[in-house]
Design an enzyme around this catalytic site. Structure first.
Site, mmCIF file in Angstrom:
data_model
loop_
_atom_site.group_PDB
_atom_site.id
_atom_site.type_symbol
_atom_site.label_atom_id
_atom_site.label_comp_id
_atom_site.label_asym_id
_atom_site.label_seq_id
_atom_site.Cartn_x
_atom_site.Cartn_y
_atom_site.Cartn_z
ATOM 1 N N SER A 54 0.831 -1.195 0.000
ATOM 2 C CA SER A 54 0.000 0.000 0.000
ATOM 3 C C SER A 54 0.876 1.259 0.000
ATOM 4 O O SER A 54 1.719 1.422 -0.870
ATOM 5 C CB SER A 54 -0.961 -0.041 1.189
ATOM 6 O OG SER A 54 -2.009 0.895 1.033
ATOM 7 N N ASP A 89 -5.992 -3.526 -2.166
ATOM 8 C CA ASP A 89 -4.888 -3.237 -1.249
ATOM 9 C C ASP A 89 -4.232 -4.509 -0.709
ATOM 10 O O ASP A 89 -4.905 -5.423 -0.235
ATOM 11 C CB ASP A 89 -5.444 -2.410 -0.091
ATOM 12 C CG ASP A 89 -4.364 -1.728 0.720
ATOM 13 O OD1 ASP A 89 -3.428 -2.420 1.157
ATOM 14 O OD2 ASP A 89 -4.461 -0.513 0.929
#
Length: 295
Positions: A45, A159
């Protein structure tokens, strides 16, 4: 974890955590100032964003761009969309970054780099060690329900923090080298300075904050109650649940893979989208590094 590092080569693992990820910049700068050579970077991320840009040799340009961002600038970078799978496309953010960084192929980096995303179809993590940097980063930051997923053929990518917020398992650990992990989800108290800054942010109701509040208020809330927990909107509930999951997964990864040094950033240090606090958060990373590292 407080450790003394004598070896100069490190393998760096950068965790997920929204705007707290700007602390990675401070950690990297202090590692290099302390004489360490970063031999590999693995990120998830926001950790993938900072790590990838570092490996592309544009970290200082990215840092200066972040520092200049105001609240309104951050809001303008959020390209809202009407979608059942997320309300931000994320294209505007990466287009802005790409304008001064350019496109890069991961396999061409001098420092090996890997970004992790999550495939919702196959229900497994996806690791990018080659190919387009921005394609890898866009997939790695696709927070479920916030950013729209990335489609790759039949795969739907979100993510990397969904399964692996601190991807210590992906590092290529070598003898006589240290593994340094930066955990952005540490369940530790914020400093008085951070609490003071958070209080100031609550008082300064700018256009950015008002718009975010408007989006939140448009989402369903639970029935009225005097209990604060019952007043959570759907947005807040998802955020808190996601943070708790990342916290537990991170703790498991640290326990299993046992990095030589863990730099902890409080999960309460700042909000997920407070990228206009770059100077403060980068400095937080510097201080956290020196708290963990004792030469």
């Amino acid at each position: 974890m407080i450790a003394t590092l004598k070896m100069k080569n490190v393998r760096l693992v950068l965790g997920s955590g929204g705007a707290r990820g700007m602390a990675h910049i401070g950690v990297i700068e202090e590692l290099e100032k302390s004489g360490f050579i970063i031999k590999e970077v693995v990120g998830c991320s926001m950790g993938a964003v900072v790590g990838g840009i570092y490996c592309a040799n544009y970290l200082q340009e990215y840092k200066h761009w972040l520092i200049k961002l105001s609240r309104l600038d951050v809001f303008r970078l959020l390209d809202f969309t009407i979608s059942a799978q997320g309300f931000v496309k994320g294209e505007r953010i990466f287009k802005a970054i790409e304008e001064f960084i350019g496109e890069h192929q991961i396999e061409n980096f001098n420092t090996p780099f890997a970004a992790v995303a999550t495939d919702l179809v196959e229900q497994k993590e996806v690791v990018y060690r080659t190919g387009s940097l921005f394609k890898a980063l866009r997939a790695s930051i696709a927070i479920p329900t916030v950013f729209t997923p990335v489609r790759e053929g039949k795969h739907k990518l979100v993510d990397g923090g969904v399964l692996n917020p601190l991807p210590l398992n992906l590092i290529k650990r070598q003898p006589n080298e240290w593994v340094v992990a930066v955990n952005l989800n540490a369940n530790i108290p914020s400093t008085p300075e951070q609490l003071e800054g958070a209080e100031l942010e609550r008082k300064e109701q700018t256009a950015y904050l008002k718009m975010i509040d408007a989006i939140r208020s448009s989402l369903p809330s639970f029935e009225k109650s005097t209990d604060a927990a019952d007043k959570l909107s759907l947005f807040d509930l998802l955020n808190k649940s996601y943070d708790m999951t990342q916290d537990r997964l991170t703790a498991v990864m640290i326990d299993i893979h046992k990095p030589d040094l863990v730099v902890n950033i409080s999960r309460d240090a700042c909000g997920v989208y407070e990228f206009y606090r770059a100077n403060e958060i980068i400095e937080m990373g510097r201080k956290a590094f020196h708290h963990a590292y004792k030469p």
